[in-house]
Write a protein that holds these residues in place. Structure first.
Motif, PDB file in Angstrom:
ATOM      1  N   GLU A  50       0.805  -1.216   0.000  1.00 29.17           N
ATOM      2  CA  GLU A  50       0.000   0.000   0.000  1.00 29.17           C
ATOM      3  C   GLU A  50       0.844   1.276   0.000  1.00 29.17           C
ATOM      4  OE1 GLU A  50       0.504  -1.322   4.284  1.00 29.17           O
ATOM      5  OE2 GLU A  50      -0.054  -2.316   2.415  1.00 29.17           O
ATOM      6  N   HIS A  51       2.153   1.161   0.192  1.00 27.86           N
ATOM      7  CA  HIS A  51       3.042   2.331   0.143  1.00 27.86           C
ATOM      8  C   HIS A  51       3.380   2.671  -1.303  1.00 27.86           C
ATOM      9  CE1 HIS A  51       4.823   2.411   4.472  1.00 27.86           C
ATOM     10  NE2 HIS A  51       3.513   2.250   4.462  1.00 27.86           N
ATOM     11  N   GLU A  52       3.808   3.905  -1.511  1.00 27.99           N
ATOM     12  CA  GLU A  52       4.267   4.363  -2.820  1.00 27.99           C
ATOM     13  C   GLU A  52       5.738   3.998  -2.960  1.00 27.99           C
ATOM     14  OE1 GLU A  52       2.279   5.803  -5.087  1.00 27.99           O
ATOM     15  OE2 GLU A  52       0.597   5.701  -3.698  1.00 27.99           O
ATOM     16  N   LEU A  53       6.160   3.704  -4.173  1.00 30.93           N
ATOM     17  CA  LEU A  53       7.562   3.430  -4.461  1.00 30.93           C
ATOM     18  C   LEU A  53       7.973   4.321  -5.626  1.00 30.93           C
ATOM     19  CD1 LEU A  53      10.060   1.655  -3.807  1.00 30.93           C
ATOM     20  CD2 LEU A  53       9.246   0.087  -5.591  1.00 30.93           C
ATOM     21  N   ASP A  54       9.021   5.100  -5.419  1.00 33.63           N
ATOM     22  CA  ASP A  54       9.547   5.990  -6.456  1.00 33.63           C
ATOM     23  C   ASP A  54      10.970   5.582  -6.784  1.00 33.63           C
ATOM     24  OD1 ASP A  54       7.197   7.439  -6.111  1.00 33.63           O
ATOM     25  OD2 ASP A  54       8.160   9.073  -5.018  1.00 33.63           O
ATOM     26  N   GLN A  55      11.328   5.694  -8.056  1.00 37.18           N
ATOM     27  CA  GLN A  55      12.716   5.515  -8.458  1.00 37.18           C
ATOM     28  C   GLN A  55      13.352   6.894  -8.539  1.00 37.18           C
ATOM     29  OE1 GLN A  55      13.383   3.414 -12.135  1.00 37.18           O
ATOM     30  NE2 GLN A  55      15.582   3.267 -11.764  1.00 37.18           N
ATOM     31  N   VAL A  56      14.549   7.023  -7.990  1.00 33.00           N
ATOM     32  CA  VAL A  56      15.269   8.292  -8.007  1.00 33.00           C
ATOM     33  C   VAL A  56      16.216   8.271  -9.211  1.00 33.00           C
ATOM     34  CG1 VAL A  56      16.757   9.869  -6.732  1.00 33.00           C
ATOM     35  CG2 VAL A  56      15.142   8.392  -5.490  1.00 33.00           C
ATOM     36  N   ILE A  57      15.942   9.173 -10.165  1.00 33.10           N
ATOM     37  CA  ILE A  57      16.768   9.273 -11.366  1.00 33.10           C
ATOM     38  C   ILE A  57      17.228  10.719 -11.496  1.00 33.10           C
ATOM     39  CG2 ILE A  57      16.836   8.994 -13.872  1.00 33.10           C
ATOM     40  CD1 ILE A  57      14.531   6.958 -13.557  1.00 33.10           C
ATOM     41  N   HIS A  58      18.544  10.939 -11.416  1.00 37.29           N
ATOM     42  CA  HIS A  58      19.120  12.292 -11.496  1.00 37.29           C
ATOM     43  C   HIS A  58      18.446  13.234 -10.491  1.00 37.29           C
ATOM     44  CE1 HIS A  58      21.302  10.993 -15.008  1.00 37.29           C
ATOM     45  NE2 HIS A  58      20.174  10.661 -15.607  1.00 37.29           N
ATOM     46  N   HIS A  59      18.294  12.788  -9.260  1.00 33.48           N
ATOM     47  CA  HIS A  59      17.730  13.558  -8.152  1.00 33.48           C
ATOM     48  C   HIS A  59      16.242  13.873  -8.328  1.00 33.48           C
ATOM     49  CE1 HIS A  59      21.784  13.914  -6.619  1.00 33.48           C
ATOM     50  NE2 HIS A  59      22.171  14.388  -7.790  1.00 33.48           N
ATOM     51  N   GLU A  60      15.575  13.209  -9.254  1.00 35.45           N
ATOM     52  CA  GLU A  60      14.129  13.389  -9.440  1.00 35.45           C
ATOM     53  C   GLU A  60      13.424  12.093  -9.082  1.00 35.45           C
ATOM     54  OE1 GLU A  60      12.855  15.106 -13.111  1.00 35.45           O
ATOM     55  OE2 GLU A  60      14.511  16.516 -13.171  1.00 35.45           O
ATOM     56  N   PHE A  61      12.232  12.215  -8.485  1.00 36.39           N
ATOM     57  CA  PHE A  61      11.454  11.071  -8.051  1.00 36.39           C
ATOM     58  C   PHE A  61      10.438  10.704  -9.128  1.00 36.39           C
ATOM     59  CE2 PHE A  61      13.198  13.033  -4.374  1.00 36.39           C
ATOM     60  CZ  PHE A  61      13.450  12.000  -3.479  1.00 36.39           C
ATOM     61  N   ARG A  62      10.507   9.445  -9.595  1.00 31.31           N
ATOM     62  CA  ARG A  62       9.585   8.966 -10.609  1.00 31.31           C
ATOM     63  C   ARG A  62       8.742   7.842  -9.999  1.00 31.31           C
ATOM     64  NH1 ARG A  62       8.489   5.166 -13.978  1.00 31.31           N
ATOM     65  NH2 ARG A  62      10.284   3.874 -13.572  1.00 31.31           N
ATOM     66  N   PRO A  63       7.429   8.069  -9.790  1.00 29.73           N
ATOM     67  CA  PRO A  63       6.572   7.042  -9.184  1.00 29.73           C
ATOM     68  C   PRO A  63       6.506   5.782 -10.043  1.00 29.73           C
ATOM     69  CG  PRO A  63       5.444   9.171  -9.276  1.00 29.73           C
ATOM     70  CD  PRO A  63       6.698   9.300 -10.100  1.00 29.73           C
ATOM     71  N   ILE A  64       6.448   4.634  -9.380  1.00 28.76           N
ATOM     72  CA  ILE A  64       6.317   3.349 -10.058  1.00 28.76           C
ATOM     73  C   ILE A  64       4.946   2.777  -9.699  1.00 28.76           C
ATOM     74  CG2 ILE A  64       7.229   1.007 -10.274  1.00 28.76           C
ATOM     75  CD1 ILE A  64       9.948   2.168  -9.378  1.00 28.76           C
ATOM     76  N   ALA A  65       4.092   2.594 -10.704  1.00 30.38           N
ATOM     77  CA  ALA A  65       2.759   2.025 -10.490  1.00 30.38           C
ATOM     78  C   ALA A  65       2.878   0.522 -10.212  1.00 30.38           C
ATOM     79  CB  ALA A  65       1.883   2.266 -11.716  1.00 30.38           C
ATOM     80  N   ASN A  66       1.916  -0.026  -9.465  1.00 29.34           N
ATOM     81  CA  ASN A  66       1.949  -1.446  -9.126  1.00 29.34           C
ATOM     82  C   ASN A  66       1.961  -2.346 -10.355  1.00 29.34           C
ATOM     83  OD1 ASN A  66       2.124  -1.209  -6.355  1.00 29.34           O
ATOM     84  ND2 ASN A  66      -0.076  -1.307  -6.032  1.00 29.34           N
ATOM     85  N   ASP A  67       1.303  -1.932 -11.446  1.00 31.43           N
ATOM     86  CA  ASP A  67       1.240  -2.769 -12.643  1.00 31.43           C
ATOM     87  C   ASP A  67       2.302  -2.409 -13.687  1.00 31.43           C
ATOM     88  OD1 ASP A  67       0.141  -0.344 -13.349  1.00 31.43           O
ATOM     89  OD2 ASP A  67      -1.580  -1.199 -14.384  1.00 31.43           O
TER      90      ASP A  67
END
Length: 88
Positions: A50-67
């Motif tokens: 149920e938590h959000e997961l973001d990938q950090v790319i060049h100091h920017e946060f990119r959300p990763i959807a469950n699917d």
């Protein structure tokens, strides 16, 4: 003549996955390299689904959807956090 040691490389790879290091919230973790969905990546990283997961790319946060599908090669950085509207 075939011996009992004759194995296909892919069979051995399935038994012993290639582990790589990624970073989650500043902590290094080892997981198998390969393709994940956001949901299976959360499970591998021990992040509550149920938590959000973001990938950090060049100091920017990119959300990763469950699917969403993501390939892990090693060296990726992630942050997890409660989703908006959820209490901690």
């Amino acid at each position: 003549m075939h011996t009992s040691n004759d194995q296909h490389p892919t069979a051995d790879a399935n038994l012993h996955p290639h582990l790589v290091e990624v970073e989650l919230n500043g902590t290094h973790k080892r997981i198998a390299a390969g393709e994940y969905t956001g949901r299976t990546l959360k499970l591998a990283l021990e992040v509550p689904v149920e938590h959000e997961l973001d990938q950090v790319i060049h100091h920017e946060f990119r959300p990763i959807a469950n699917d969403e599908r993501i390939n892990i090669h090693g060296g990726e950085k992630f942050v997890s956090h409660c989703g908006q509207g959820q209490s901690s």
